[in-house]
Design a protein around this motif. Structure first.
Motif, PDB file in Angstrom:
ATOM      1  N   ASN A  39       0.820  -1.219   0.000  1.00  0.00           N
ATOM      2  CA  ASN A  39       0.000   0.000   0.000  1.00  0.00           C
ATOM      3  C   ASN A  39       0.850   1.265   0.000  1.00  0.00           C
ATOM      4  OD1 ASN A  39      -2.367  -1.491   0.047  1.00  0.00           O
ATOM      5  ND2 ASN A  39      -2.521  -1.438   2.266  1.00  0.00           N
ATOM      6  N   GLU A  40       2.063   1.179   0.503  1.00  0.00           N
ATOM      7  CA  GLU A  40       2.947   2.339   0.600  1.00  0.00           C
ATOM      8  C   GLU A  40       3.657   2.671  -0.713  1.00  0.00           C
ATOM      9  OE1 GLU A  40       3.323   4.344   3.284  1.00  0.00           O
ATOM     10  OE2 GLU A  40       1.771   3.187   4.280  1.00  0.00           O
ATOM     11  N   ILE A  41       3.526   1.817  -1.717  1.00  0.00           N
ATOM     12  CA  ILE A  41       4.225   2.036  -2.985  1.00  0.00           C
ATOM     13  C   ILE A  41       3.882   3.392  -3.574  1.00  0.00           C
ATOM     14  CG2 ILE A  41       4.372   1.311  -5.405  1.00  0.00           C
ATOM     15  CD1 ILE A  41       4.171  -1.563  -4.421  1.00  0.00           C
ATOM     16  N   SER A  42       2.599   3.735  -3.578  1.00  0.00           N
ATOM     17  CA  SER A  42       2.198   4.987  -4.202  1.00  0.00           C
ATOM     18  C   SER A  42       2.521   6.201  -3.330  1.00  0.00           C
ATOM     19  CB  SER A  42       0.707   4.963  -4.543  1.00  0.00           C
ATOM     20  OG  SER A  42      -0.039   4.713  -3.380  1.00  0.00           O
ATOM     21  N   ALA A  43       2.818   5.983  -2.066  1.00  0.00           N
ATOM     22  CA  ALA A  43       3.193   7.093  -1.186  1.00  0.00           C
ATOM     23  C   ALA A  43       4.668   7.410  -1.393  1.00  0.00           C
ATOM     24  CB  ALA A  43       2.934   6.721   0.271  1.00  0.00           C
ATOM     25  N   ALA A  44       4.983   8.672  -1.409  1.00  0.00           N
ATOM     26  CA  ALA A  44       6.376   9.074  -1.626  1.00  0.00           C
ATOM     27  C   ALA A  44       7.221   8.728  -0.407  1.00  0.00           C
ATOM     28  CB  ALA A  44       6.432  10.571  -1.900  1.00  0.00           C
ATOM     29  N   GLY A  45       8.487   8.444  -0.643  1.00  0.00           N
ATOM     30  CA  GLY A  45       9.441   8.320   0.442  1.00  0.00           C
ATOM     31  C   GLY A  45       9.762   6.932   0.890  1.00  0.00           C
ATOM     32  N   GLU A  46       9.793   6.754   2.207  1.00  0.00           N
ATOM     33  CA  GLU A  46      10.367   5.571   2.819  1.00  0.00           C
ATOM     34  C   GLU A  46       9.628   4.275   2.524  1.00  0.00           C
ATOM     35  OE1 GLU A  46      10.616   6.459   6.963  1.00  0.00           O
ATOM     36  OE2 GLU A  46      12.128   7.991   6.672  1.00  0.00           O
ATOM     37  N   GLY A  47       8.333   4.321   2.286  1.00  0.00           N
ATOM     38  CA  GLY A  47       7.580   3.089   2.044  1.00  0.00           C
ATOM     39  C   GLY A  47       8.134   2.286   0.890  1.00  0.00           C
ATOM     40  N   ALA A  48       8.357   2.926  -0.230  1.00  0.00           N
ATOM     41  CA  ALA A  48       8.894   2.239  -1.399  1.00  0.00           C
ATOM     42  C   ALA A  48      10.335   1.807  -1.166  1.00  0.00           C
ATOM     43  CB  ALA A  48       8.798   3.139  -2.631  1.00  0.00           C
ATOM     44  N   THR A  49      11.091   2.593  -0.422  1.00  0.00           N
ATOM     45  CA  THR A  49      12.491   2.264  -0.141  1.00  0.00           C
ATOM     46  C   THR A  49      12.582   1.011   0.721  1.00  0.00           C
ATOM     47  OG1 THR A  49      13.083   4.592  -0.258  1.00  0.00           O
ATOM     48  CG2 THR A  49      14.640   3.130   0.858  1.00  0.00           C
ATOM     49  N   ILE A  50      11.752   0.929   1.747  1.00  0.00           N
ATOM     50  CA  ILE A  50      11.753  -0.243   2.626  1.00  0.00           C
ATOM     51  C   ILE A  50      11.295  -1.480   1.857  1.00  0.00           C
ATOM     52  CG2 ILE A  50      10.626  -1.292   4.640  1.00  0.00           C
ATOM     53  CD1 ILE A  50      10.695   1.548   5.905  1.00  0.00           C
ATOM     54  N   LEU A  51      10.256  -1.334   1.051  1.00  0.00           N
ATOM     55  CA  LEU A  51       9.769  -2.458   0.249  1.00  0.00           C
ATOM     56  C   LEU A  51      10.861  -2.952  -0.695  1.00  0.00           C
ATOM     57  CD1 LEU A  51       7.621  -4.399  -0.765  1.00  0.00           C
ATOM     58  CD2 LEU A  51       6.745  -2.554  -2.204  1.00  0.00           C
ATOM     59  N   SER A  52      11.547  -2.041  -1.355  1.00  0.00           N
ATOM     60  CA  SER A  52      12.634  -2.424  -2.260  1.00  0.00           C
ATOM     61  C   SER A  52      13.710  -3.207  -1.519  1.00  0.00           C
ATOM     62  CB  SER A  52      13.257  -1.180  -2.899  1.00  0.00           C
ATOM     63  OG  SER A  52      12.339  -0.539  -3.740  1.00  0.00           O
TER      64      SER A  52
END
Length: 115
Positions: A39-52
């Protein structure tokens, strides 16, 4: 159990009782990343970084990485770009009863969701 084909996955990886120590202690085959990270993918910042980073860890350990809670094409594209080739969620199919599942298998998964 491995000899008879049983595989072990950590469900809801990243929240609750799932721990990095499981990656060392158990002969895992897959990490199922919890939907909150998807769900955090579309949110800018740390969410996508942690998922990656979670995907990178799973892949570097030669585990299957499965994304839970996929709902949008944007999420699917992000995950594919990061090397996560498996997912589950409403993007593919809403929950269905057992009798409808056989029909679903005959028709196959929507091509647009797979590619």
């Amino acid at each position: 159990m491995k000899a008879i084909g049983v595989q072990l996955a950590v469900d809801d990886f990243g929240i609750g009782y799932s721990s990095f120590s499981y990656l060392q202690r158990f002969p895992l085959d897959a990490l199922k990343i919890d939907r909150t990270f998807i769900n955090e993918i579309s949110a800018a910042g740390e969410g996508a970084t942690i998922l990656s980073a979670m995907i990178d860890i799973g892949l570097s350990l030669k585990h299957r990485v499965i994304a839970e809670g996929l709902e949008t094409a944007e999420q699917l594209q992000f995950l594919k770009k990061k090397g996560c080739s498996e997912g589950q969620g409403y993007l593919f199919c809403r929950p269905i009863i057992a009798e409808k599942f056989a029909e679903f298998l005959k028709c196959g998964v929507r091509e647009s969701a797979v590619h």
